[in-house]
Design an enzyme around this catalytic site. Structure first.
Site, PDB file in Angstrom:
ATOM      1  N   CYS A   1       4.278   4.500  -9.856  1.00  0.00           N
ATOM      2  CA  CYS A   1       4.500   2.804 -10.156  1.00  0.00           C
ATOM      3  C   CYS A   1       4.097   3.282 -11.430  1.00  0.00           C
ATOM      4  O   CYS A   1       5.237   3.982 -11.723  1.00  0.00           O
ATOM      5  CB  CYS A   1       3.460   2.142 -10.111  1.00  0.00           C
ATOM      6  SG  CYS A   1       1.765   2.881 -10.215  1.00  0.00           S
TER       7      CYS A   1
ATOM      8  N   ARG B   1      -0.233   0.840  -8.730  1.00  0.00           N
ATOM      9  CA  ARG B   1       0.338   0.193  -7.709  1.00  0.00           C
ATOM     10  C   ARG B   1       1.142   0.728  -6.500  1.00  0.00           C
ATOM     11  O   ARG B   1       1.244   0.225  -5.421  1.00  0.00           O
ATOM     12  CB  ARG B   1       1.303  -0.878  -7.662  1.00  0.00           C
ATOM     13  CG  ARG B   1       0.889  -1.760  -9.401  1.00  0.00           C
ATOM     14  CD  ARG B   1       2.308  -2.545 -10.527  1.00  0.00           C
ATOM     15  NE  ARG B   1       2.488  -1.252 -11.129  1.00  0.00           N
ATOM     16  CZ  ARG B   1       3.048  -1.450 -12.426  1.00  0.00           C
ATOM     17  NH1 ARG B   1       4.288  -2.673 -12.291  1.00  0.00           N
ATOM     18  NH2 ARG B   1       3.541  -1.265 -13.028  1.00  0.00           N
TER      19      ARG B   1
END
Length: 290
Positions: A238, A243
């Protein structure tokens, strides 16, 4: 008894007084924790506790062991993570602890959001865990982590047998923006994505209204649609690795894919490297990529 990787809010509520269970709230800052938190939960600050104070890397094994001892965590503790941001940083902590060989780990489905939606108990009282000792400095497990040199050598272009999964927003993936508007300080030098990467935004794996994960069948289909299947090596990334830890958790822990690795250098590292291939659909490709 095997430890469940994912537990419910009810499971947590039933184990608040279990001395074997260590609840840990993890986020990019601990302001909300300081206001209130699940009773007995300790706090981890994603940057201050887990990142080297000088370089962008993990704290060393001895520092990790010392952190565990200060927080009252033993090698046998069952650590259950939760947090805000739909469990982004809680999932990072799960992956981080697993990288350092801690076996008994769980993520609380729905995180802080669901706990609050269910009107469960919160407190401002500090935890009363006793400082421990004897947490042996662990060796780093590289099988679930990938570094930039290996990304460049083995994964750029998603060769046969590999699936690269970019979990950022479509705007970040397409090169329209470099970082989310609220996190401009965590940006790379250029916009775009690693050639061959497919975009599966992190929010597609959860129900945003509750923070809970979607069903295994839904998740399996979501990733199969971009070629991420159990027979391939899957690499998630990410912006800074938090994430993508959520995607790693889904693929490795929930769907039990055999080979899933998180690239925690992610786009802040890759997008700042000199003379590497970059795909940028929104503004043309760089470095001769197609």
């Amino acid at each position: 008894m095997a430890t469940q990787s994912l537990v419910t809010t009810q499971w947590v509520a039933d184990h608040l007084d279990d001395p074997d269970v260590v609840l840990a709230e993890v986020d990019e800052d601990t302001t909300l924790y300081d206001t209130d938190h699940i009773p007995g939960a300790i706090a981890f600050h994603w940057r201050e506790d887990f990142q080297d104070p000088v370089r962008r890397t993990f704290v060393g094994p001895r520092d990790f062991a010392a952190l565990m001892e200060r927080k009252g965590v033993s090698r046998d503790s069952h650590v259950v993570f939760y947090g805000g941001n739909n469990n982004w940083f809680a999932a990072f902590a799960f992956w981080y602890f697993r990288s350092y060989g801690h076996e008994r780990l769980s993520l609380m489905d729905g995180g802080r959001k669901l706990w609050e939606l269910e009107n469960r108990t919160l407190t401002s009282a500090p935890p009363t865990r006793t400082v421990t000792s004897g947490y042996d400095p662990p060796a780093l497990n590289e099988s679930i982590r990938v570094r930039r040199d290996e990304v460049l050598e083995r994964y750029v272009g998603s060769p046969d047998g590999v699936a690269l999964v970019d979990v950022r927003s479509p705007a970040e993936y397409h090169g329209e923006i470099i970082a989310p508007e609220r996190l401009p300080q965590e940006s790379a030098m250029v916009a775009g994505h690693i050639p061959g990467a497919q975009n599966v935004p992190w929010e597609h794996v959860v129900h945003l209204e509750t923070g809970q994960f979607r069903s295994a069948d839904e998740l399996r289909e979501l990733y199969a649609d971009v070629g991420a299947t159990p027979d391939r090596e899957v690499v998630t990334y990410c912006r800074v690795g938090e994430r993508s830890s959520l995607a790693w958790f889904v693929l490795h822990e929930l769907l039990e894919f055999p080979t899933v690795r998180n690239y925690d250098g992610s786009w802040t590292e890759y997008g700042s490297l000199i003379d590497v291939p970059v795909s940028r659909p929104a503004g043309g490709d760089e470095g001769g990529t197609a």
